[in-house]
Write a protein that holds these residues in place. Structure first.
Motif, PDB file in Angstrom:
ATOM      1  N   PRO A 253       0.741  -1.226  -0.002  1.00 38.56           N
ATOM      2  CA  PRO A 253      -0.120  -0.010  -0.025  1.00 38.56           C
ATOM      3  C   PRO A 253       0.827   1.295   0.083  1.00 38.56           C
ATOM      4  O   PRO A 253       0.325   2.173  -0.786  1.00 38.56           O
ATOM      5  N   GLU A 254       1.964   1.234   0.574  1.00 37.62           N
ATOM      6  CA  GLU A 254       2.932   2.433   0.751  1.00 37.62           C
ATOM      7  C   GLU A 254       3.308   2.719  -0.677  1.00 37.62           C
ATOM      8  O   GLU A 254       4.077   3.809  -0.663  1.00 37.62           O
ATOM      9  N   ASP A 255       3.284   1.888  -1.570  1.00 39.13           N
ATOM     10  CA  ASP A 255       3.957   2.094  -2.980  1.00 39.13           C
ATOM     11  C   ASP A 255       2.928   3.005  -3.681  1.00 39.13           C
ATOM     12  O   ASP A 255       3.116   3.628  -5.002  1.00 39.13           O
ATOM     13  N   THR A 256       1.776   3.397  -3.187  1.00 41.83           N
ATOM     14  CA  THR A 256       0.646   4.012  -3.958  1.00 41.83           C
ATOM     15  C   THR A 256       1.148   5.448  -4.182  1.00 41.83           C
ATOM     16  O   THR A 256       1.628   5.981  -3.033  1.00 41.83           O
ATOM     17  N   ALA A 257       1.244   5.958  -5.321  1.00 41.38           N
ATOM     18  CA  ALA A 257       1.519   7.223  -5.589  1.00 41.38           C
ATOM     19  C   ALA A 257       1.280   7.621  -7.105  1.00 41.38           C
ATOM     20  O   ALA A 257       1.232   6.604  -7.889  1.00 41.38           O
ATOM     21  N   VAL A 258       1.608   8.686  -7.597  1.00 36.07           N
ATOM     22  CA  VAL A 258       1.733   8.886  -8.926  1.00 36.07           C
ATOM     23  C   VAL A 258       3.182   8.842  -9.300  1.00 36.07           C
ATOM     24  O   VAL A 258       4.131   9.203  -8.760  1.00 36.07           O
ATOM     25  N   TYR A 259       3.409   7.899 -10.375  1.00 39.57           N
ATOM     26  CA  TYR A 259       4.643   7.717 -10.960  1.00 39.57           C
ATOM     27  C   TYR A 259       5.137   8.486 -12.046  1.00 39.57           C
ATOM     28  O   TYR A 259       4.351   8.395 -13.164  1.00 39.57           O
ATOM     29  N   TYR A 260       6.192   8.918 -12.173  1.00 42.68           N
ATOM     30  CA  TYR A 260       6.460   9.759 -13.076  1.00 42.68           C
ATOM     31  C   TYR A 260       7.857   9.275 -13.850  1.00 42.68           C
ATOM     32  O   TYR A 260       8.620   8.795 -13.158  1.00 42.68           O
ATOM     33  N   CYS A 261       8.096   9.224 -15.083  1.00 43.27           N
ATOM     34  CA  CYS A 261       9.302   8.737 -15.838  1.00 43.27           C
ATOM     35  C   CYS A 261       9.892  10.161 -16.111  1.00 43.27           C
ATOM     36  O   CYS A 261       9.379  11.142 -16.396  1.00 43.27           O
ATOM     37  N   ALA A 262      11.159  10.136 -15.892  1.00 43.56           N
ATOM     38  CA  ALA A 262      12.132  11.604 -16.164  1.00 43.56           C
ATOM     39  C   ALA A 262      13.522  10.841 -16.391  1.00 43.56           C
ATOM     40  O   ALA A 262      14.059   9.879 -16.344  1.00 43.56           O
ATOM     41  N   THR A 263      14.269  11.958 -16.956  1.00 45.12           N
ATOM     42  CA  THR A 263      15.731  11.797 -17.004  1.00 45.12           C
ATOM     43  C   THR A 263      16.348  12.014 -15.571  1.00 45.12           C
ATOM     44  O   THR A 263      15.714  12.401 -14.709  1.00 45.12           O
TER      45      THR A 263
END
Length: 118
Positions: free
Chosen positions: A85-95
Motif C-alpha cells: 500500500p505504501e507504493d501508492t503514488a503518482v509515478y513519473y518517468c524522467a531523465t
C-alpha cells in the motif's frame, strides 16, 4: 519526449509494469528513471537506468522493483512486484542521475497513478 503508462489499481502483493516511451534524443543521451509522489509527501527517486544499463534503486524498492530498457522499442520499463500500500503514488518517468540518491536531470513525462489496495 517522455510518456508514462501502465498505472492502475492492484492488490497488495501483486505485480504491475510501468512503461515509459522516450524520444530517440532522450534515449541516446540520458539515463531514464522513475520517480513517485504520494499525497502529502515529497517526490522521491525510485529507480534509474543509464545507457550502459547501470541501474540504481531506492532502498524502499530494492529486491521488488526492476528497471530495464528496450532500445529497439524506445521504452524503459519498471516491473513492480510484491507491491505494498505504501507504493501508492503518482509515478513519473524522467531523465535521471545518481549520486547516492536518484535525482532528476530535467526532462519529465506525465504521471501515471498506481494504487495498491485490497
Amino acid at each position: 519526449q517522455l510518456q508514462a503508462s501502465g498505472g492502475g489499481l492492484v492488490q497488495p502483493g501483486g505485480p504491475l509494469r510501468l512503461s515509459c516511451a522516450a524520444s530517440q534524443f532522450i534515449l541516446d543521451y540520458y539515463a531514464i528513471g522513475w520517480f513517485r509522489q504520494a499525497p502529502g509527501k515529497e517526490r522521491e527517486g525510485v529507480s534509474c537506468i543509464s545507457g550502459r544499463d547501470s541501474t540504481h534503486y531506492a532502498d524502499s524498492v530494492k529486491g521488488r522493483f526492476t528497471i530495464s530498457r528496450n532500445n529497439a522499442k524506445n521504452t524503459v520499463y519498471l516491473q513492480m512486484n510484491s507491491l505494498k500500500p505504501e507504493d501508492t503514488a503518482v509515478y513519473y518517468c524522467a531523465t535521471c542521475g545518481y549520486n547516492d540518491i536518484i535525482y532528476s536531470t530535467g526532462y519529465w513525462g506525465q504521471g501515471t497513478q498506481v494504487t495498491v489496495s485490497s
